[in-house]
Design an enzyme around this catalytic site. Structure first.
Site, PDB file in Angstrom:
ATOM      1  N   GLY A  13       3.499  -3.147 -42.470  1.00 48.48           N
ATOM      2  CA  GLY A  13       4.020  -3.255 -43.841  1.00 48.48           C
ATOM      3  C   GLY A  13       3.156  -2.581 -44.876  1.00 48.48           C
ATOM      4  O   GLY A  13       2.651  -3.236 -45.791  1.00 48.48           O
ATOM      5  N   ALA A  14       3.001  -1.243 -44.763  1.00 51.06           N
ATOM      6  CA  ALA A  14       2.115  -0.550 -45.720  1.00 51.06           C
ATOM      7  C   ALA A  14       2.846   0.500 -46.550  1.00 51.06           C
ATOM      8  O   ALA A  14       2.222   1.391 -47.101  1.00 51.06           O
ATOM      9  CB  ALA A  14       0.930   0.065 -44.988  1.00 51.06           C
ATOM     10  N   SER A  15       4.173   0.398 -46.644  1.00 48.87           N
ATOM     11  CA  SER A  15       4.889   1.343 -47.492  1.00 48.87           C
ATOM     12  C   SER A  15       4.658   1.053 -48.972  1.00 48.87           C
ATOM     13  O   SER A  15       4.811   1.947 -49.822  1.00 48.87           O
ATOM     14  CB  SER A  15       6.388   1.295 -47.191  1.00 48.87           C
ATOM     15  OG  SER A  15       6.825  -0.041 -47.105  1.00 48.87           O
ATOM     16  N   ARG A  16       4.311  -0.197 -49.286  1.00 49.95           N
ATOM     17  CA  ARG A  16       4.166  -0.615 -50.693  1.00 49.95           C
ATOM     18  C   ARG A  16       3.044  -1.644 -50.789  1.00 49.95           C
ATOM     19  O   ARG A  16       2.557  -2.137 -49.772  1.00 49.95           O
ATOM     20  CB  ARG A  16       5.455  -1.296 -51.185  1.00 49.95           C
ATOM     21  CG  ARG A  16       6.666  -0.423 -51.154  1.00 49.95           C
ATOM     22  CD  ARG A  16       7.904  -1.172 -51.628  1.00 49.95           C
ATOM     23  NE  ARG A  16       8.452  -2.076 -50.625  1.00 49.95           N
ATOM     24  CZ  ARG A  16       8.655  -3.379 -50.825  1.00 49.95           C
ATOM     25  NH1 ARG A  16       8.361  -3.937 -51.969  1.00 49.95           N
ATOM     26  NH2 ARG A  16       9.175  -4.119 -49.864  1.00 49.95           N
ATOM     27  N   ASP A  64      10.905  -3.145 -37.757  1.00 56.31           N
ATOM     28  CA  ASP A  64      11.029  -4.481 -38.349  1.00 56.31           C
ATOM     29  C   ASP A  64      10.091  -5.438 -37.610  1.00 56.31           C
ATOM     30  O   ASP A  64      10.190  -5.577 -36.392  1.00 56.31           O
ATOM     31  CB  ASP A  64      12.492  -4.945 -38.227  1.00 56.31           C
ATOM     32  CG  ASP A  64      12.745  -6.227 -39.002  1.00 56.31           C
ATOM     33  OD1 ASP A  64      11.799  -7.025 -39.198  1.00 56.31           O
ATOM     34  OD2 ASP A  64      13.900  -6.442 -39.406  1.00 56.31           O
ATOM     35  N   ASN A  91      -0.215  -7.393 -42.083  1.00 55.64           N
ATOM     36  CA  ASN A  91       0.051  -7.536 -43.524  1.00 55.64           C
ATOM     37  C   ASN A  91       1.521  -7.754 -43.851  1.00 55.64           C
ATOM     38  O   ASN A  91       1.841  -8.335 -44.885  1.00 55.64           O
ATOM     39  CB  ASN A  91      -0.460  -6.267 -44.240  1.00 55.64           C
ATOM     40  CG  ASN A  91       0.000  -6.196 -45.675  1.00 55.64           C
ATOM     41  OD1 ASN A  91      -0.546  -6.872 -46.553  1.00 55.64           O
ATOM     42  ND2 ASN A  91       1.041  -5.406 -45.942  1.00 55.64           N
ATOM     43  N   SER A 143      -2.253 -16.323 -47.117  1.00 55.36           N
ATOM     44  CA  SER A 143      -1.993 -16.588 -48.544  1.00 55.36           C
ATOM     45  C   SER A 143      -2.596 -17.938 -48.902  1.00 55.36           C
ATOM     46  O   SER A 143      -2.694 -18.835 -48.052  1.00 55.36           O
ATOM     47  CB  SER A 143      -0.483 -16.643 -48.801  1.00 55.36           C
ATOM     48  OG  SER A 143      -0.220 -17.284 -50.035  1.00 55.36           O
ATOM     49  N   TYR A 156       7.089 -20.266 -46.076  1.00 53.14           N
ATOM     50  CA  TYR A 156       5.999 -19.290 -46.278  1.00 53.14           C
ATOM     51  C   TYR A 156       4.634 -19.955 -46.073  1.00 53.14           C
ATOM     52  O   TYR A 156       3.752 -19.401 -45.400  1.00 53.14           O
ATOM     53  CB  TYR A 156       6.137 -18.734 -47.692  1.00 53.14           C
ATOM     54  CG  TYR A 156       5.165 -17.646 -48.087  1.00 53.14           C
ATOM     55  CD1 TYR A 156       5.342 -16.333 -47.655  1.00 53.14           C
ATOM     56  CD2 TYR A 156       4.086 -17.922 -48.929  1.00 53.14           C
ATOM     57  CE1 TYR A 156       4.464 -15.324 -48.043  1.00 53.14           C
ATOM     58  CE2 TYR A 156       3.209 -16.923 -49.322  1.00 53.14           C
ATOM     59  CZ  TYR A 156       3.406 -15.631 -48.880  1.00 53.14           C
ATOM     60  OH  TYR A 156       2.532 -14.635 -49.282  1.00 53.14           O
ATOM     61  N   ALA A 159       4.081 -20.558 -42.441  1.00 50.22           N
ATOM     62  CA  ALA A 159       3.755 -19.305 -41.737  1.00 50.22           C
ATOM     63  C   ALA A 159       2.306 -18.903 -42.005  1.00 50.22           C
ATOM     64  O   ALA A 159       1.574 -18.523 -41.086  1.00 50.22           O
ATOM     65  CB  ALA A 159       4.698 -18.192 -42.183  1.00 50.22           C
ATOM     66  N   LYS A 160       1.876 -18.997 -43.266  1.00 47.95           N
ATOM     67  CA  LYS A 160       0.531 -18.550 -43.616  1.00 47.95           C
ATOM     68  C   LYS A 160      -0.530 -19.515 -43.085  1.00 47.95           C
ATOM     69  O   LYS A 160      -1.611 -19.101 -42.684  1.00 47.95           O
ATOM     70  CB  LYS A 160       0.405 -18.364 -45.134  1.00 47.95           C
ATOM     71  CG  LYS A 160       1.320 -17.264 -45.688  1.00 47.95           C
ATOM     72  CD  LYS A 160       1.036 -15.899 -45.058  1.00 47.95           C
ATOM     73  CE  LYS A 160       1.743 -14.761 -45.789  1.00 47.95           C
ATOM     74  NZ  LYS A 160       1.463 -13.445 -45.188  1.00 47.95           N
TER      75      LYS A 160
HETATM   76  P1  NAP Z   1       5.476  -6.282 -50.918  1.00 50.90           P
HETATM   77  O1  NAP Z   1       5.007  -5.509 -52.096  1.00 50.90           O
HETATM   78  O2  NAP Z   1       6.793  -6.940 -50.954  1.00 50.90           O
HETATM   79  O3  NAP Z   1       5.376  -5.308 -49.630  1.00 50.90           O
HETATM   80  C1  NAP Z   1       5.711  -5.825 -48.384  1.00 50.90           C
HETATM   81  C2  NAP Z   1       5.464  -4.786 -47.332  1.00 50.90           C
HETATM   82  O4  NAP Z   1       5.805  -5.391 -46.059  1.00 50.90           O
HETATM   83  C3  NAP Z   1       6.335  -3.560 -47.474  1.00 50.90           C
HETATM   84  O5  NAP Z   1       5.645  -2.448 -46.962  1.00 50.90           O
HETATM   85  C4  NAP Z   1       7.545  -3.899 -46.586  1.00 50.90           C
HETATM   86  O6  NAP Z   1       8.239  -2.779 -46.053  1.00 50.90           O
HETATM   87  C5  NAP Z   1       6.834  -4.632 -45.456  1.00 50.90           C
HETATM   88  N1  NAP Z   1       7.742  -5.501 -44.753  1.00 50.90           N
HETATM   89  C6  NAP Z   1       8.488  -6.523 -45.240  1.00 50.90           C
HETATM   90  N2  NAP Z   1       9.239  -7.065 -44.261  1.00 50.90           N
HETATM   91  C7  NAP Z   1       8.951  -6.356 -43.144  1.00 50.90           C
HETATM   92  C8  NAP Z   1       9.417  -6.410 -41.823  1.00 50.90           C
HETATM   93  N3  NAP Z   1      10.331  -7.293 -41.435  1.00 50.90           N
HETATM   94  N4  NAP Z   1       8.926  -5.514 -40.931  1.00 50.90           N
HETATM   95  C9  NAP Z   1       7.996  -4.583 -41.303  1.00 50.90           C
HETATM   96  N5  NAP Z   1       7.527  -4.494 -42.539  1.00 50.90           N
HETATM   97  C10 NAP Z   1       8.007  -5.365 -43.453  1.00 50.90           C
HETATM   98  O7  NAP Z   1       4.457  -7.451 -50.549  1.00 50.90           O
HETATM   99  P2  NAP Z   1       2.891  -7.623 -50.881  1.00 50.90           P
HETATM  100  O8  NAP Z   1       2.783  -8.455 -52.096  1.00 50.90           O
HETATM  101  O9  NAP Z   1       2.193  -6.328 -50.801  1.00 50.90           O
HETATM  102  O10 NAP Z   1       2.472  -8.560 -49.652  1.00 50.90           O
HETATM  103  C11 NAP Z   1       1.763  -8.081 -48.522  1.00 50.90           C
HETATM  104  C12 NAP Z   1       1.201  -9.279 -47.778  1.00 50.90           C
HETATM  105  O11 NAP Z   1       0.350 -10.015 -48.642  1.00 50.90           O
HETATM  106  C13 NAP Z   1       2.284 -10.257 -47.318  1.00 50.90           C
HETATM  107  O12 NAP Z   1       1.949 -10.764 -46.055  1.00 50.90           O
HETATM  108  C14 NAP Z   1       2.207 -11.354 -48.354  1.00 50.90           C
HETATM  109  O13 NAP Z   1       2.658 -12.581 -47.852  1.00 50.90           O
HETATM  110  C15 NAP Z   1       0.731 -11.368 -48.650  1.00 50.90           C
HETATM  111  N6  NAP Z   1       0.392 -11.966 -49.937  1.00 50.90           N
HETATM  112  C16 NAP Z   1       0.888 -11.452 -51.103  1.00 50.90           C
HETATM  113  C17 NAP Z   1       0.535 -12.070 -52.300  1.00 50.90           C
HETATM  114  C18 NAP Z   1       1.028 -11.568 -53.619  1.00 50.90           C
HETATM  115  O14 NAP Z   1       0.812 -12.255 -54.620  1.00 50.90           O
HETATM  116  N7  NAP Z   1       1.641 -10.406 -53.694  1.00 50.90           N
HETATM  117  C19 NAP Z   1      -0.293 -13.191 -52.298  1.00 50.90           C
HETATM  118  C20 NAP Z   1      -0.776 -13.668 -51.097  1.00 50.90           C
HETATM  119  C21 NAP Z   1      -0.431 -13.049 -49.923  1.00 50.90           C
HETATM  120  P3  NAP Z   1       9.487  -2.113 -46.899  1.00 50.90           P
HETATM  121  O15 NAP Z   1       8.838  -1.389 -48.032  1.00 50.90           O
HETATM  122  O16 NAP Z   1      10.153  -1.207 -45.935  1.00 50.90           O
HETATM  123  O17 NAP Z   1      10.345  -3.250 -47.359  1.00 50.90           O
END
Ligand code: NAP
Length: 245
Positions: A13-16, A64, A91, A143, A156, A159-160
């Site tokens: 999951g590193a596209s964004r 996925d 991630n 998380s 969530y 899971a975490k």
């Molecule tokens: P995000 O901006 O929504 O990006 C999610 C990334 O995961 C995207 O690259 C997405 O791909 C990929 N992804 C989602 N579902 C997937 C799947 N089924 N298979 C493969 N890739 C998948 O999220 P983020 O905020 O960067 O979060 C990244 C990690 O940090 C997550 O595990 C999240 O739970 C954790 N986290 C985030 C926060 C926060 O506040 N943001 C806080 C604590 C923990 P696409 O672009 O193709 O959709």
């Protein structure tokens, strides 16, 4: 030479968001980067291009994380292209927030499979070659919800929390093989995932933010780099939380 020069890193999951920031920082520090994404092909290509401009090799795989059969195929493909995986960052993650009474079985399964079961699968798939090499780094992106709980996030947080248990357990199993397994547990990070949240409504949480600031993805990436680099060779089974608990 960078902290992870010539290493092979796989990031899910590193596209964004946080994953992209991790990919860019590990690339900056010399690692060749493979990463997965679910559907954002153009964002994934932008990330590949940005990594490429840092002078390392990169490719993205649409896979996925819920599709458990594809895990081994992803690991095999990365190993063929770049050699055995030195660094795995689990991630990929999603939220499907609802109070328990409204949460559906689908909400539960999607989040558990994407965030937790995928981490188990990728850890298992890379562990064999890491054990053979007697070297490896696994970093799980958990998380704070998994540490302290959060209303609306039973799926969530479970899971975490599970990811944290997985981290601590496999850290113990793999410690004598020189494989370190650690986790970060961020609070709020400025990505698409939290865009829909109204932070002014998060009274309970904002009191726990030490600096009263939402983190930037690049700041989480620095922690991941530490756990991916030789600087943390004597640290395993640890969880670095992003808020007071
Ligand atoms: P995000 O901006 O929504 O990006 C999610 C990334 O995961 C995207 O690259 C997405 O791909 C990929 N992804 C989602 N579902 C997937 C799947 N089924 N298979 C493969 N890739 C998948 O999220 P983020 O905020 O960067 O979060 C990244 C990690 O940090 C997550 O595990 C999240 O739970 C954790 N986290 C985030 C926060 C926060 O506040 N943001 C806080 C604590 C923990 P696409 O672009 O193709 O959709």
């Amino acid at each position: 030479m960078g902290w992870v020069a010539d290493k092979t890193a796989l990031i899910t999951g590193a596209s964004r968001g946080i994953g992209r920031a991790i990919a860019l920082l590990l690339a900056e520090e010399g690692a060749n980067i493979a990463f997965t994404y679910k559907s954002a092909a153009s964002s994934a290509q932008e990330t590949v291009n940005a990594i490429g401009s840092k002078g390392v090799r990169a490719f993205a795989l649409q896979a996925d994380a819920k599709d458990l059969l594809s895990t081994q195929a992803v690991v095999d493909r990365v190993s063929e292209e770049f050699g055995p995986i030195d660094i795995l960052v689990n991630n990929a993650g999603i939220t499907r927030d609802r109070l328990l009474v409204r949460m559906t079985e689908r909400d539960w399964d999607d989040v558990i499979d994407t965030n937790l079961k995928s981490a188990f699968n990728f850890c298992k798939a890379v562990s064999r070659s890491m054990i053979a090499k007697r070297r490896g780094k696994i970093v799980n992106v958990a998380s704070i919800s998994g540490v302290i709980g959060n209303p609306g996030q039973a799926n969530y947080a479970a899971a975490k929390s599970g990811m944290i248990g997985l981290t601590k357990t496999i850290a113990k199993e793999l410690a004598t093989r020189n494989i370190q397994v650690n986790a970060v547990a961020p609070g709020f990070v400025a990505t698409d995932m939290v865009k829909q949240l109204d932070l002014s409504q998060m009274g309970g949480f904002s009191g726990l933010l030490p600096m009263k600031l939402v983190a930037q993805p690049e700041e989480i990436a620095e922690l991941v780099l530490f756990f991916a680099s030789p600087a943390s060779d004597y640290i395993t089974g640890q969880v670095l939380p992003g808020m007071y608990d």
